[in-house]
Design a protein around this motif. Structure first.
Motif, PDB file in Angstrom:
ATOM      1  N   SER A  21     -17.156   2.452   3.425  1.00 40.32           N
ATOM      2  CA  SER A  21     -18.546   2.742   3.103  1.00 40.32           C
ATOM      3  C   SER A  21     -18.670   2.954   1.596  1.00 40.32           C
ATOM      4  CB  SER A  21     -19.038   3.975   3.861  1.00 40.32           C
ATOM      5  OG  SER A  21     -18.285   5.117   3.512  1.00 40.32           O
ATOM      6  N   GLY A  22     -19.902   2.960   1.120  1.00 41.27           N
ATOM      7  CA  GLY A  22     -20.127   3.123  -0.315  1.00 41.27           C
ATOM      8  C   GLY A  22     -20.338   1.781  -0.992  1.00 41.27           C
ATOM      9  N   SER A  23     -19.735   1.607  -2.148  1.00 43.41           N
ATOM     10  CA  SER A  23     -19.914   0.380  -2.949  1.00 43.41           C
ATOM     11  C   SER A  23     -18.966  -0.712  -2.479  1.00 43.41           C
ATOM     12  CB  SER A  23     -19.685   0.699  -4.425  1.00 43.41           C
ATOM     13  OG  SER A  23     -20.582   1.695  -4.874  1.00 43.41           O
ATOM     14  N   ILE A  24     -19.232  -1.226  -1.280  1.00 42.35           N
ATOM     15  CA  ILE A  24     -18.285  -2.151  -0.651  1.00 42.35           C
ATOM     16  C   ILE A  24     -18.423  -3.577  -1.145  1.00 42.35           C
ATOM     17  CG2 ILE A  24     -18.121  -0.732   1.413  1.00 42.35           C
ATOM     18  CD1 ILE A  24     -20.017  -2.743   2.768  1.00 42.35           C
ATOM     19  N   PHE A  25     -19.483  -3.899  -1.866  1.00 35.19           N
ATOM     20  CA  PHE A  25     -19.706  -5.297  -2.245  1.00 35.19           C
ATOM     21  C   PHE A  25     -18.717  -5.782  -3.283  1.00 35.19           C
ATOM     22  CE2 PHE A  25     -23.266  -5.883   0.360  1.00 35.19           C
ATOM     23  CZ  PHE A  25     -24.008  -4.717   0.345  1.00 35.19           C
ATOM     24  N   GLY A  26     -18.063  -4.834  -3.976  1.00 36.00           N
ATOM     25  CA  GLY A  26     -17.105  -5.232  -4.990  1.00 36.00           C
ATOM     26  C   GLY A  26     -15.678  -5.339  -4.499  1.00 36.00           C
ATOM     27  N   ILE A  27     -15.474  -5.133  -3.197  1.00 40.95           N
ATOM     28  CA  ILE A  27     -14.110  -5.129  -2.659  1.00 40.95           C
ATOM     29  C   ILE A  27     -13.520  -6.528  -2.711  1.00 40.95           C
ATOM     30  CG2 ILE A  27     -12.723  -4.803  -0.593  1.00 40.95           C
ATOM     31  CD1 ILE A  27     -14.564  -2.508   0.172  1.00 40.95           C
ATOM     32  N   ASP A  28     -12.342  -6.636  -3.322  1.00 40.63           N
ATOM     33  CA  ASP A  28     -11.648  -7.921  -3.435  1.00 40.63           C
ATOM     34  C   ASP A  28     -10.664  -8.135  -2.292  1.00 40.63           C
ATOM     35  OD1 ASP A  28      -8.993  -9.377  -4.889  1.00 40.63           O
ATOM     36  OD2 ASP A  28     -10.944 -10.320  -5.200  1.00 40.63           O
ATOM     37  N   SER A  29     -10.026  -7.059  -1.853  1.00 40.89           N
ATOM     38  CA  SER A  29      -9.092  -7.158  -0.735  1.00 40.89           C
ATOM     39  C   SER A  29      -8.977  -5.806  -0.062  1.00 40.89           C
ATOM     40  CB  SER A  29      -7.713  -7.625  -1.193  1.00 40.89           C
ATOM     41  OG  SER A  29      -7.104  -6.662  -2.027  1.00 40.89           O
ATOM     42  N   MET A  30      -8.550  -5.852   1.195  1.00 39.70           N
ATOM     43  CA  MET A  30      -8.238  -4.628   1.919  1.00 39.70           C
ATOM     44  C   MET A  30      -6.838  -4.767   2.497  1.00 39.70           C
ATOM     45  SD  MET A  30     -11.804  -3.396   3.640  1.00 39.70           S
ATOM     46  CE  MET A  30     -11.152  -1.735   3.901  1.00 39.70           C
ATOM     47  N   ALA A  31      -6.173  -3.636   2.639  1.00 37.77           N
ATOM     48  CA  ALA A  31      -4.774  -3.684   3.037  1.00 37.77           C
ATOM     49  C   ALA A  31      -4.391  -2.426   3.806  1.00 37.77           C
ATOM     50  CB  ALA A  31      -3.882  -3.817   1.809  1.00 37.77           C
ATOM     51  N   TRP A  32      -3.263  -2.538   4.467  1.00 37.48           N
ATOM     52  CA  TRP A  32      -2.622  -1.395   5.105  1.00 37.48           C
ATOM     53  C   TRP A  32      -1.255  -1.190   4.454  1.00 37.48           C
ATOM     54  CZ3 TRP A  32      -4.915   1.844   8.489  1.00 37.48           C
ATOM     55  CH2 TRP A  32      -6.073   1.400   9.124  1.00 37.48           C
ATOM     56  N   TYR A  33      -0.989   0.050   4.095  1.00 35.91           N
ATOM     57  CA  TYR A  33       0.317   0.466   3.601  1.00 35.91           C
ATOM     58  C   TYR A  33       0.871   1.515   4.566  1.00 35.91           C
ATOM     59  CZ  TYR A  33      -0.468  -1.644  -1.037  1.00 35.91           C
ATOM     60  OH  TYR A  33      -0.679  -2.520  -2.075  1.00 35.91           O
ATOM     61  N   ARG A  34       2.150   1.775   4.435  1.00 34.51           N
ATOM     62  CA  ARG A  34       2.737   2.852   5.228  1.00 34.51           C
ATOM     63  C   ARG A  34       3.798   3.574   4.409  1.00 34.51           C
ATOM     64  NH1 ARG A  34       5.967  -0.710   9.831  1.00 34.51           N
ATOM     65  NH2 ARG A  34       7.659  -1.503   8.468  1.00 34.51           N
ATOM     66  N   GLN A  35       4.015   4.813   4.786  1.00 37.16           N
ATOM     67  CA  GLN A  35       5.031   5.612   4.118  1.00 37.16           C
ATOM     68  C   GLN A  35       5.766   6.448   5.154  1.00 37.16           C
ATOM     69  OE1 GLN A  35       3.631   8.054   0.871  1.00 37.16           O
ATOM     70  NE2 GLN A  35       5.675   8.150  -0.024  1.00 37.16           N
ATOM     71  N   ALA A  36       7.044   6.177   5.279  1.00 37.42           N
ATOM     72  CA  ALA A  36       7.897   6.940   6.175  1.00 37.42           C
ATOM     73  C   ALA A  36       8.518   8.106   5.406  1.00 37.42           C
ATOM     74  CB  ALA A  36       8.988   6.037   6.746  1.00 37.42           C
TER      75      ALA A  36
END
Length: 115
Positions: A25-40
């Motif tokens: 949500s918010g200023s989503i029009f400028g999003i270039d990519s989305m991703a998932w990261y993880r940290q064990a």
């Protein structure tokens, strides 16, 4: 500003499945990519999967063929479908988006794979 809220983590047995969701949500029009990261525990944060605005996907070698990243533009939501989960997939999973010049992160959701 972009706000990211993850959901869908939990405890699952080896071989099971989970689907993570990340609502933007918010200023989503400028999003270039989305991703998932993880940290064990005791490890560095690592990229799991990325989906660009043009539809290009990238996966970590360790999850190829098991995990799928997708999005629902109408809901401003990105998903991570995780199948054939392994104990080594246990980690906190973070949603990320890249707006040129800035990274945004969600609060993280715990995924535990254990019998």
């Amino acid at each position: 500003q972009v706000q990211l809220v993850e959901s869908g983590g939990g405890l699952v047995q080896p071989g099971g499945s989970l689907r993570l969701s990340c609502a933007a949500s918010g200023s989503i029009f400028g999003i270039d990519s989305m991703a998932w990261y993880r940290q064990a525990p005791g490890k560095e944060r690592e990229l799991v999967a990325r989906l660009t605005s043009s539809g290009t996907t990238t996966y970590a070698d360790s999850v190829k063929g098991r995990f799928t990243i997708s999005r629902d533009n109408a809901k401003n939501t990105v998903y991570l479908q995780m199948n054939r989960l392994k104990p080594e997939d246990t980690a906190v999973y973070y949603c990320n988006c890249w707006v040129p010049g800035r990274n945004y992160w969600g609060q993280g959701t715990q995924v535990t794979v254990s019998s």
